[in-house]
Write a protein that holds these residues in place. Structure first.
Motif, short mmCIF file in Angstrom:
data_model
loop_
_atom_site.label_atom_id
_atom_site.label_comp_id
_atom_site.label_asym_id
_atom_site.label_seq_id
_atom_site.Cartn_x
_atom_site.Cartn_y
_atom_site.Cartn_z
N UNK A 7 20.70 -0.22 17.44
CA UNK A 7 20.17 -1.31 15.54
C UNK A 7 22.17 -1.19 15.64
N UNK A 8 22.78 -0.59 16.06
CA UNK A 8 24.30 -0.28 15.19
C UNK A 8 25.11 -1.36 16.61
N UNK A 9 25.89 -2.71 16.32
CA UNK A 9 26.97 -3.63 16.77
C UNK A 9 28.41 -2.56 17.32
N UNK A 10 28.19 -2.97 18.89
CA UNK A 10 29.77 -2.30 18.81
C UNK A 10 31.05 -2.14 18.59
N UNK A 11 31.76 -0.90 18.09
CA UNK A 11 32.55 -0.97 17.32
C UNK A 11 32.89 -0.49 16.04
N UNK A 12 31.04 -0.89 15.71
CA UNK A 12 31.32 0.00 14.09
C UNK A 12 31.57 0.95 14.01
N UNK A 18 27.52 7.76 16.97
CA UNK A 18 26.73 7.90 17.67
C UNK A 18 26.88 7.94 19.20
N UNK A 19 28.23 6.88 19.55
CA UNK A 19 28.32 7.29 21.25
C UNK A 19 29.01 8.13 21.00
N UNK A 20 29.68 9.26 20.71
CA UNK A 20 30.48 10.55 21.43
C UNK A 20 29.50 11.13 22.20
N UNK A 21 30.14 12.22 22.85
CA UNK A 21 29.98 13.13 23.24
C UNK A 21 30.14 14.03 23.68
N UNK A 52 28.92 -2.38 8.68
CA UNK A 52 27.63 -1.63 9.25
C UNK A 52 26.38 -2.38 10.13
N UNK A 53 26.75 -3.72 10.24
CA UNK A 53 26.29 -4.78 10.99
C UNK A 53 25.05 -4.52 12.11
N UNK A 54 23.55 -4.74 12.04
CA UNK A 54 22.73 -4.63 12.88
C UNK A 54 23.19 -5.69 14.09
N UNK A 55 23.20 -5.83 15.26
CA UNK A 55 23.47 -6.55 16.48
C UNK A 55 23.10 -8.11 15.99
#
Length: 191
Positions: A7-12, A18-21, A52-55
């Motif tokens: 749902x969320x665009x890159x860079x937000x 959400x991309x943390x590992x 918080x823009x969606x793609x």
């Protein structure tokens, strides 16, 4: 979490969190990680709706105007749903105080936990005891997640029918986001 990653665009800030590992912070000292994490949380708390823009947005979210696109959008996610075939994510499904203003959504969510609340007729009889809701918050977004928490698990067509019924119940609301309001997360890889 997979649905939110779509749902969320890159860079937000939401996409970053959400991309943390574990590899992102394996060699970092705890106090450095904590300082970074607190700065991200502070940015989320102060973020405007536009961050918080969606793609697939066509403008800033959370603006009261006529929706230019469909109310329902399907996200095909090439991962396992960990027992789920499909779930619904309803943008702004509840208020900051965690209240659900829409009576159909409120009854849908409350009936699972409160036997005195009647399940709305939009849910097929065989799913009446398996549909549940949870509230999740990212940035300015209050996501109401509708899912099966018991057997039988709702199928994609059943969740689509439920999404269409919920969309009909939401049509009368005067303030509408410019992006889709209901997302159907379709998990295409089954366990």
């Amino acid at each position: 979490m997979e649905a939110y990653r779509e749902l969320y665009a890159s860079g937000t800030p939401e996409k970053l969190i959400l991309s943390l590992n574990e590899g992102d912070y394996a060699g970092v000292r705890y106090d450095d990680f904590l300082a970074w994490y607190q700065s991200v949380v502070a940015r989320l708390a102060g973020a405007s709706g536009a961050s918080a823009a969606v793609q697939n947005d066509v403008g800033p979210p959370h603006v009261c105007k006529v929706r230019p696109g469909p109310m329902i959008q399907q996200l095909d996610i090439a991962r396992s749903g960990r027992g789920h075939k499909a779930i619904l994510l309803i943008d702004q499904g509840y208020s900051v105080s965690k209240d659900i203003a829409n009576p159909v959504l409120r009854d849908l969510c409350d009936s699972h936990y409160h036997p005195e609340v009647k399940m709305p007729g939009i849910v097929p009889d065989h799913l009446a005891n398996s549909i549940a809701c949870t509230r999740q918050y990212f940035g300015d977004d209050n996501w109401l997640v509708v899912y099966s928490d018991e057997q039988p698990v709702a199928t994609l067509p059943e969740m689509r029918t439920l999404a269409e019924a919920i969309a009909s119940a939401l049509v009368g609301e005067t303030c509408s986001d410019v992006r889709a309001r209901i997302y159907i997360a379709n998990f295409t890889r089954q366990e």
